[in-house]
Design a protein around this motif. Sequence first.
Motif, PDB file in Angstrom:
ATOM      1  N   ASP A 187      32.417  27.980  50.018  1.00 17.88           N
ATOM      2  CA  ASP A 187      31.881  28.799  48.933  1.00 17.88           C
ATOM      3  C   ASP A 187      31.494  30.184  49.426  1.00 17.88           C
ATOM      4  O   ASP A 187      31.734  31.188  48.737  1.00 17.88           O
TER       5      ASP A 187
ATOM      6  N   GLN B   6      32.866  31.685  51.985  1.00 20.66           N
ATOM      7  CA  GLN B   6      34.139  32.361  52.247  1.00 20.66           C
ATOM      8  C   GLN B   6      34.723  32.920  50.953  1.00 20.66           C
ATOM      9  O   GLN B   6      35.185  34.066  50.905  1.00 20.66           O
ATOM     10  N   ALA B   7      34.698  32.116  49.897  1.00 20.23           N
ATOM     11  CA  ALA B   7      35.240  32.560  48.613  1.00 20.23           C
ATOM     12  C   ALA B   7      34.462  33.752  48.074  1.00 20.23           C
ATOM     13  O   ALA B   7      35.062  34.728  47.572  1.00 20.23           O
ATOM     14  N   THR B   8      33.144  33.704  48.175  1.00 21.92           N
ATOM     15  CA  THR B   8      32.314  34.805  47.690  1.00 21.92           C
ATOM     16  C   THR B   8      32.635  36.099  48.433  1.00 21.92           C
ATOM     17  O   THR B   8      32.723  37.180  47.826  1.00 21.92           O
TER      18      THR B   8
ATOM     19  N   PHE C  59      44.228  30.740  45.376  1.00 21.13           N
ATOM     20  CA  PHE C  59      43.257  30.057  46.248  1.00 21.13           C
ATOM     21  C   PHE C  59      43.490  28.551  46.169  1.00 21.13           C
ATOM     22  O   PHE C  59      43.423  27.955  45.108  1.00 21.13           O
TER      23      PHE C  59
ATOM     24  N   LEU D 101      42.328  24.860  46.670  1.00 27.51           N
ATOM     25  CA  LEU D 101      41.116  24.055  46.803  1.00 27.51           C
ATOM     26  C   LEU D 101      41.510  22.583  46.916  1.00 27.51           C
ATOM     27  O   LEU D 101      42.261  22.220  47.815  1.00 27.51           O
TER      28      LEU D 101
ATOM     29  N   ALA E 111      33.001  27.127  45.266  1.00 25.46           N
ATOM     30  CA  ALA E 111      34.009  28.180  45.442  1.00 25.46           C
ATOM     31  C   ALA E 111      34.774  28.391  44.139  1.00 25.46           C
ATOM     32  O   ALA E 111      35.010  29.534  43.714  1.00 25.46           O
TER      33      ALA E 111
ATOM     34  N   ILE F  52      35.024  31.816  41.853  1.00 25.49           N
ATOM     35  CA  ILE F  52      36.325  32.423  41.535  1.00 25.49           C
ATOM     36  C   ILE F  52      36.496  32.554  40.024  1.00 25.49           C
ATOM     37  O   ILE F  52      36.908  33.595  39.515  1.00 25.49           O
TER      38      ILE F  52
ATOM     39  N   TYR G 176      43.019  35.292  39.068  1.00 26.25           N
ATOM     40  CA  TYR G 176      43.071  34.188  40.028  1.00 26.25           C
ATOM     41  C   TYR G 176      43.974  33.054  39.556  1.00 26.25           C
ATOM     42  O   TYR G 176      44.238  32.884  38.360  1.00 26.25           O
TER      43      TYR G 176
ATOM     44  N   ILE H 172      43.687  28.964  40.869  1.00 27.84           N
ATOM     45  CA  ILE H 172      43.174  27.924  41.758  1.00 27.84           C
ATOM     46  C   ILE H 172      44.193  26.786  41.766  1.00 27.84           C
ATOM     47  O   ILE H 172      44.647  26.346  40.713  1.00 27.84           O
TER      48      ILE H 172
END
Length: 211
Positions: free
Chosen positions: A79, A81-83, A99, A101, A131, A135, A142, A144
């Motif tokens: 999370d 890292q995603a931020t 991204f 997941l 995360a 996003i 994005y 996911i």
Amino acid sequence: MTKVLVLGAGGQIARHVVGMLGSDAEASMTLFARSPGKLTQTPANARIVQGDVLDKAKLDSAVKGQDIVYANLTGDDLDAQATGIIASMQAMGVKRLIFVLALGIYDEVPGKFGAWNNATIGEELRPFRRAADAIEASKLDYTILRPAWLTDEDEVDYELTERNAPFKGTVVSRKSVADLIVKMIRSPSLHLRSSVGINKPGTDGDKPSFM
């Protein structure tokens, strides 16, 4: 020319993606990895950057000027890292994010397999869900991806489910996930602002066949 930043380039799915794009004259890749030594084969249309996505200055430098950021990361700080990636993309004016997941982050896996999946990796999925929330709350374009349990089968065979639909199947090949990622890199309007489950058709069961 599409400029693609690959975060976590040493990962197994990412290496398939890099290989598939390696002969694409319309793609230019930046391979961002903590351990570049894992990148045993680097195509002519790629350059390697050593770094950690939590290093803001290093990440900002890598994101600047890219068209697409593709992240294939993991960890109990996913999370964070995603931020950091979201903040860097917003600061650098880059909009398109792909991204990877995992299945089960929305409790979307039905039946006995869903119960088994939650019992097996439910705790590990918490930062993955955070995360996803970050996003989805961003203004980025994005996608996911939520793969089923991953295999190393040399095949491209998959189907997709949407965010609010019950997840299908139990497994999918890493090569299949890479194929979908490459399709989105080549056609960036695919699956915009969506969360997509990906599995191999006909693999429904109580748990993955290799478990």
